[in-house]
Design an enzyme around this catalytic site. Structure first.
Site, PDB file in Angstrom:
ATOM      1  N   GLU A 145      -0.157  -0.812   5.844  1.00 54.50           N
ATOM      2  CA  GLU A 145       0.956  -0.341   6.681  1.00 54.50           C
ATOM      3  C   GLU A 145       0.903   1.164   6.880  1.00 54.50           C
ATOM      4  O   GLU A 145       1.217   1.676   7.967  1.00 54.50           O
ATOM      5  CB  GLU A 145       2.285  -0.740   6.028  1.00 54.50           C
ATOM      6  N   ASP A 163       0.837  -1.195   0.000  1.00 53.37           N
ATOM      7  CA  ASP A 163       0.000   0.000   0.000  1.00 53.37           C
ATOM      8  C   ASP A 163       0.873   1.247   0.000  1.00 53.37           C
ATOM      9  O   ASP A 163       2.061   1.201   0.348  1.00 53.37           O
ATOM     10  CB  ASP A 163      -0.944   0.004   1.203  1.00 53.37           C
TER      11      ASP A 163
END
Length: 364
Positions: A154, A90
């Site tokens: 994250e 991400d």
């Protein structure tokens, strides 16, 4: 030929193909904090699944309450240790979009550097690690047992992964944990980062009048949330840059003499830092050297702040509210929930009169 030479030759001979793969990854707009990006995140994990299977990994894309998490496993040499590698696919949101010279999810190679959201954090480091691994596998070099976790949240707290950790405890057991989310030393030397600071975050809002007020009429009467927010945030630090939150620094475990020696083995280049960032390294506790401030001390940072009118020209108002985003980086000895509670308590104790304080999106 040693391992470093094998990897260097691999990157030279496979440069165009590696660049193509890198660009493919950047084109996935995997903004994990946005639920509507689930399809993009799923397509990105499918890409990694195909890639890793070619390297001999057993791969599972695990659906969660958030973005998918990819787990992969590759058996190593007999009696070899197990290495758990953590990475994330991400990326941060791409705003402000008007600051980009090229579309954030259409990578470009300019002056020897790749530009695009996620080109570095973390798709660049992740692909570099996997390509190095690929080179050693192709050369027949023995590798340890490798377990890989690719997180899809994250950048926004890893909620889905955190919820699954008790269930996956045995599955992720390893002798070594490696996070492929760091960088080279500014000198260009390869580096292994021995530790990273933890993080907590929160959103702070001050609400005042029911709507924006004309400053010519209400100036000097109505409390101004923007001014009050600036003053509230200023209470978080002392004049010397130290954190002024009560109890926040009490339990920090200081670095050992050996850790300090290693951290300062290569002198911090103030001029190089200023050339790279555009500012001198003057943040934090001013009585400590940069290498200590960056590696061994906690921080409380304002990541964003908005209030009132910020467009062109002038709009003479007292804004109805002000909002700030805060994060704190934590060091050994600090307990994340306790550190978050201490910051919240400080803000409440210094809340300005006449305004309503709201603290939301707290996460440890």
């Amino acid at each position: 030929m040693n391992a470093a030479e094998i990897v260097a030759r691999h990157f030279d001979s496979q440069r165009e193909r590696i660049l193509s793969d890198w660009f493919d990854l950047i084109r996935f707009p995997t903004i994990g904090t946005e639920p509507e990006r689930l399809g993009d995140c799923s397509r990105c994990t499918a890409w990694f699944r195909r890639y890793l299977k070619q390297l001999g990994f057993e791969v599972e894309v695990c659906l969660t309450d958030g973005q998918p998490v990819l787990l992969a496993d590759r058996k190593g040499a007999a009696n070899a240790p197990a290495v758990l590698i953590y990475g994330h696919y991400d990326v941060q949101p791409a705003d402000p979009l008007d600051q980009w010279l090229s579309p954030p999810f259409e990578p470009q190679l300019r002056d020897g550097r790749v530009y695009g959201r996620g080109a570095q954090d973390n798709k660049g480091q992740l692909l570099a690690l996997l390509e190095g691994m690929s080179a050693l596998i192709a050369a027949g070099r023995p590798l340890p047992h490798i377990r890989l976790v690719l997180d899809g949240e994250e950048e926004s707290g890893s909620n889905a992964l955190r919820a699954k950790l008790p269930e996956w405890k045995r599955r992720l057991a390893a002798d070594v944990l490696l996070a492929c989310d760091t960088s080279m030393h500014p000198s260009g030397r390869m580096a292994i980062t021995a530790g990273l600071r933890g993080i907590v975050h929160l959103t702070v809002t001050l609400d005042g009048p029911r709507h924006d007020l004309h400053s010519g009429t209400h100036g000097g009467l109505a409390p101004n949330p923007a001014t009050a927010m600036a003053r509230l945030l200023a209470t978080l630090h002392g004049d010397d840059g130290s954190i002024a939150v009560s109890g926040f620094l009490d339990r920090i475990e200081p670095p050992s003499a050996r850790e300090l020696e290693l951290a300062q083995a290569v002198p911090f280049d103030v001029k190089a830092y200023a050339a790279e960032t555009g500012v001198e390294p003057l943040g934090g506790e001013r009585n400590l050297p940069p290498s200590v401030r960056a590696g061994f001390r906690p921080t409380v940072e304002v990541n964003g702040m908005i209030s009132g009118y910020t467009g062109a020209g002038t709009k003479t108002i007292i804004p109805a509210n002000a909002t700030a985003k805060l994060t704190a980086r934590l060091c050994p000895g600090q307990d994340p929930p306790r550190a978050l509670e201490q910051i919240v308590a400080h803000l409440k104790a210094h809340a300005p009169a006449g305004l309503r304080l709201t603290i939301a999106e707290t996460h440890d």
